[in-house]
Motif scaffolding. Structure first.
Motif, short mmCIF file in Angstrom:
data_model
loop_
_atom_site.label_atom_id
_atom_site.label_comp_id
_atom_site.label_asym_id
_atom_site.label_seq_id
_atom_site.Cartn_x
_atom_site.Cartn_y
_atom_site.Cartn_z
N ILE A 173 88.23 79.78 -76.21
CA ILE A 173 88.62 78.70 -76.40
C ILE A 173 90.22 78.68 -76.15
CG2 ILE A 173 88.90 76.55 -77.73
CD1 ILE A 173 86.19 77.21 -78.95
N VAL A 174 90.70 79.73 -76.73
CA VAL A 174 92.26 79.78 -76.84
C VAL A 174 92.66 80.37 -75.57
CG1 VAL A 174 92.48 79.26 -79.14
CG2 VAL A 174 92.26 81.60 -78.29
N LEU A 175 92.07 81.28 -75.00
CA LEU A 175 92.52 82.25 -73.78
C LEU A 175 92.57 81.42 -72.60
CD1 LEU A 175 93.07 85.07 -74.43
CD2 LEU A 175 90.90 85.89 -73.04
N PHE A 225 79.45 80.45 -67.99
CA PHE A 225 78.80 80.61 -69.35
C PHE A 225 79.82 81.03 -70.24
CE2 PHE A 225 76.98 84.09 -72.08
CZ PHE A 225 76.02 83.22 -72.71
N ALA A 226 80.79 82.05 -69.92
CA ALA A 226 81.47 82.84 -70.78
C ALA A 226 82.51 81.80 -71.50
CB ALA A 226 82.46 83.84 -69.87
N VAL A 227 82.94 80.66 -70.77
CA VAL A 227 83.82 79.62 -71.45
C VAL A 227 82.91 78.92 -72.13
CG1 VAL A 227 85.50 78.08 -71.11
CG2 VAL A 227 85.61 80.18 -69.86
N ALA A 228 81.81 78.13 -71.39
CA ALA A 228 81.28 77.08 -71.92
C ALA A 228 80.29 77.34 -73.06
CB ALA A 228 80.34 76.46 -70.98
N CYS A 229 80.00 78.55 -73.62
CA CYS A 229 79.08 79.06 -74.47
C CYS A 229 79.98 78.97 -75.82
CB CYS A 229 78.74 80.36 -74.29
SG CYS A 229 77.31 80.94 -75.62
N LEU A 274 78.32 69.22 -73.27
CA LEU A 274 79.80 69.80 -73.33
C LEU A 274 79.87 70.89 -72.54
CD1 LEU A 274 82.34 69.00 -75.09
CD2 LEU A 274 81.55 70.60 -76.63
N ALA A 275 78.86 71.84 -72.79
CA ALA A 275 78.73 73.01 -71.96
C ALA A 275 78.74 72.87 -70.26
CB ALA A 275 77.73 74.13 -72.31
#
Lengths: 225, 321
Positions: free
Chosen positions: B159-161, B198-202, B253-254
Motif C-alpha cells: 500500500i505504501v510502496l 494482484f500484488a497491489v490489489a490483494c 476495491l481490488a
C-alpha cells in the motif's frame, strides 16, 4: 452436575485463582457478583471458550477440562442472544441438529415442539431483524436447548429486557428448565432474578465463589434491591 | 475581587497548592457551583453551529466538486471532439458516435483487445485477491499468533510502496530460483499482468476483510461452536454470511485497483500491443504519440466500466430484508 474444581485462569485484564463451584444435577444455579468480577469468564471456561491454566471442569461426571467446546454439549445463551444474521428462526432452532446430521423429519418435529414450548410458533419464518428483545432471547434459548444438552449456560440473558418481558422470560425459563431437567448455570447481577429462579445460589466476591444458604437470600435482597 | 476569590478557595482546601489555584477562574466570585445565572446566548450558539457546518461543508464540497469537475471536463472534451464530425450532413446519432473518438477507439482492434484483457485480468486478480484476503483477514482479526504485528506491518508494504518499485521487485524476484524457472511463462507475458495487479490489489482486499471481520461480533461464532460446529462449519455457516458485504467491497476495491494499475505493469509485463496492453497502458501509449482524444476516449471507457462494476456490486450487496 456442573463441577468446577480449583480452576485457575489468567487473561490480559485479570486472573482468577482457585475457583470451585458445584451445581447439582437438574438444579438451577445462580452465579451472582458485581460487573467485571469474572462471572462471565467462569461461564466461558465451562462452555470451553477459554482455556484454563489449572484445575478441572466436570460436566455430568465427565472431565471436559481439555475437551473441544463443540464436543462438550453445553447449551449457551449469551447476553444479547447473538442470533445469526440472515437465518430464519426455524434455521436457528434446527442449526445444532443439522450440524449433527439428524434426519429432516426429526428436525422438523423438534423445531415445532420447541417453537410451541417457547411460544414462537408464529415467528418461525422471520429473520432476527425486527424481533423484539424478548423474542430474540426465546429464539436463543430454543437454539441452545434444541440438541437436548445436559448443561445450559446463560449469561445475563434477561439484562436487556424491560420489566414485564423479564417477568415473562423468568417464568418461561423456570418451566422450560424444570421440564427438560437440564442442569443450569445462570450468571446475573440482579438479585430479584436470582430469588425467583435459583435453586442454588453462588456469589462471587474477592475472586472466590461462596455458596449461599437459603437464609442469606433476604439479606442480599435488602442490600441490593 | 480576584484576591478574595482565590483566598477563599485556597482556604477551603487544606492542600490548596499554587497549581490548583491557577486552574480556578480569576475573575469569578462564586465557586458554589450554581452557574444557572450565566446562560449561554442562544443566538451565539446558533451562529457558531451554523458556521461549523458551513465550514465543514465547504471544505468537503471542494473535493466532491473536483471529482465531478474532472469527469465533466472529460465529457465536455469528448462531446466537442465528437460533434464536429456530424457537421457534414444529416446522420443518425449512431453515425455521429461511431465517427467520434469513442467510436473510433471501439473500432480499433488493438483497443478492443486491451478492453478484453483489462476486464479478464481485473476480474481474475480481484477474485484471487479475495480468495487470499478472506483467510488472511480472518486470521489477523481473530487470532493472536506470534508475529501477528509483523505480518500486519508487511501487509502495508504494497500500500505504501511506490507501484513502480513493486513492478521492479517482481521483475528481480523472477531472476531467482525457483521463480526463474517460471519466468519465460510469466514475465512480459499475460500472466504478468494478473500477477502485478494482484500484488497491489490483494493488500487492499486484506485490509477490507480484516476490518470486516473485526466488526463481526465473535459471540455468534462462539455460539455456533458451542452448538457443535467445527471451526470450518462455524466459519461457513455463521461468519462468512455475515461478511458477505465486506467480501463484495473487497472484490470491488481490488477490481478497481487492478483497473488503475499501471507502473508495475509497464515494468513487469511490458506494453506490447495485442499482448500485454491493458486500458491504462493504452491511455499512456496514446498520450505518448500525441493522440489526446483517443486517450480521453479510452479513459471514458474505463470510467464507464468502473461505474458499471460499482453499481453491480452495490446492487448485489444490498441488504436482504
Amino acid at each position: 452436575m456442573i463441577l468446577v474444581d480449583r480452576m485457575a485462569l489468567h487473561s490480559d485484564s485479570f486472573r482468577l485463582e482457585n475457583i470451585s463451584l458445584t451445581v447439582p444435577t437438574g438444579q438451577y444455579g445462580m452465579l451472582m457478583g458485581r460487573t467485571g468480577c469474572g462471572k462471565t469468564t467462569i461461564l466461558e471456561s465451562i462452555i470451553g471458550l477459554r482455556r484454563i491454566r489449572s484445575g478441572r471442569i466436570l460436566l455430568c461426571g465427565r472431565d471436559v477440562t481439555r475437551l473441544n467446546p463443540a464436543a462438550r454439549g453445553v447449551g449457551y445463551v449469551p447476553q444479547d442472544g447473538a442470533l445469526f444474521a440472515g437465518m430464519s428462526v426455524r434455521d436457528h432452532l434446527a442449526f445444532a441438529l443439522v450440524i449433527r446430521s439428524v434426519s429432516r423429519r426429526q428436525i422438523s418435529r423438534r423445531v415445532d415442539e420447541l417453537a410451541e414450548l417457547l411460544g414462537i410458533s408464529g415467528l418461525l419464518d422471520r429473520t432476527p431483524t425486527g424481533l423484539s428483545g424478548g423474542e430474540r432471547q426465546r429464539v436463543a434459548l430454543g437454539r441452545a436447548l434444541s440438541f437436548r444438552p445436559q448443561v445450559l449456560c446463560l449469561d445475563e440473558p434477561l439484562s436487556a429486557l424491560d420489566a414485564q418481558t423479564r417477568g415473562q422470560m423468568c417464568d418461561l425459563l423456570k418451566s422450560v428448565t424444570r421440564q427438560s431437567g437440564v442442569t443450569t448455570l445462570h450468571v446475573t447481577h440482579n438479585p430479584e432474578e436470582a430469588g425467583i429462579l435459583g435453586d442454588c445460589h453462588l456469589r462471587m466476591t474477592d475472586g472466590t465463589v461462596h455458596v449461599m444458604s437459603e437464609y442469606d437470600q433476604p439479606v442480599l435482597r435488602d442490600q441490593e434491591g | 475581587m480576584t484576591e478574595s476569590g482565590t483566598d477563599r478557595s485556597a482556604a477551603g482546601r487544606p492542600d490548596g497548592s499554587p497549581a490548583r489555584e491557577r486552574l480556578l477562574p480569576r475573575d469569578s466570585e462564586e465557586f458554589s457551583g450554581d452557574f444557572s445565572g450565566q446562560p449561554r446566548s442562544a443566538t451565539r450558539l446558533t451562529v457558531v453551529n451554523l458556521a461549523f457546518f458551513w465550514s465543514f461543508g465547504i471544505i468537503g464540497g471542494f473535493y466532491v466538486l473536483l471529482i465531478l469537475g474532472m469527469l465533466l471536463a472529460d465529457g465536455a472534451y469528448m462531446t466537442a471532439q465528437t460533434l464536429p464530425a456530424a457537421d457534414g450532413g444529416e446522420r443518425s446519432w449512431f453515425g455521429i458516435l461511431s465517427e467520434g473518438p469513442i467510436g473510433r477507439a471501439l473500432a480499433d482492434r488493438r483497443i478492443r483487445y486491451s478492453i478484453r484483457l483489462s476486464m479478464i485480468s481485473c476480474t481474475l486478480s480481484a477474485v484471487l485477491s479475495v480468495l487470499v484476503a478472506v483467510p488472511l483477514g480472518y486470521l489477523l482479526a481473530r487470532h493472536r499468533f506470534p508475529g501477528r504485528r509483523l505480518v500486519d506491518a508487511i501487509l502495508d508494504i504494497p500500500i505504501v510502496l511506490p507501484p513502480l518499485v513493486i513492478g521492479l521487485s517482481l521483475l528481480i524476484l523472477f531472476q531467482y530460483p525457483p521463480f526463474s524457472r517460471l519466468a519465460p511463462l510469466i514475465v512480459y507475458q499475460v500472466p504478468a499482468v494478473v500477477l502485478a495487479q494482484f500484488a497491489v490489489a490483494c493488500a487492499f482486499a486484506v485490509r477490507t476483510m480484516k476490518s470486516t471481520f473485526d466488526q463481526i461480533d465473535p459471540r455468534c461464532e462462539q455460539v455456533a461452536i458451542s452448538l457443535g460446529c467445527s471451526r470450518v462449519q462455524a466459519f461457513g455457516h455463521v461468519v462468512l454470511p455475515e461478511a458477505r458485504r465486506g467480501v463484495l467491497t473487497a472484490l470491488t476495491l481490488a477490481w478497481a485497483r487492478s483497473l488503475g494499475e499501471f507502473g508495475p505493469l509497464l515494468i513487469f509485463a511490458g506494453a506490447t500491443r495485442m499482448k500485454t496492453e491493458v486500458l491504462s497502458t493504452t491511455v499512456f501509449l496514446e498520450m505518448n504519440v500525441g493522440n489526446i482524444d483517443m486517450a480521453v476516449a479510452v479513459s471514458l471507457i474505463m470510467v464507464a466500466a468502473a461505474i458499471v462494476v460499482l453499481m453491480l456490486t452495490r446492487l448485489w450487496g444490498a441488504p436482504v430484508s
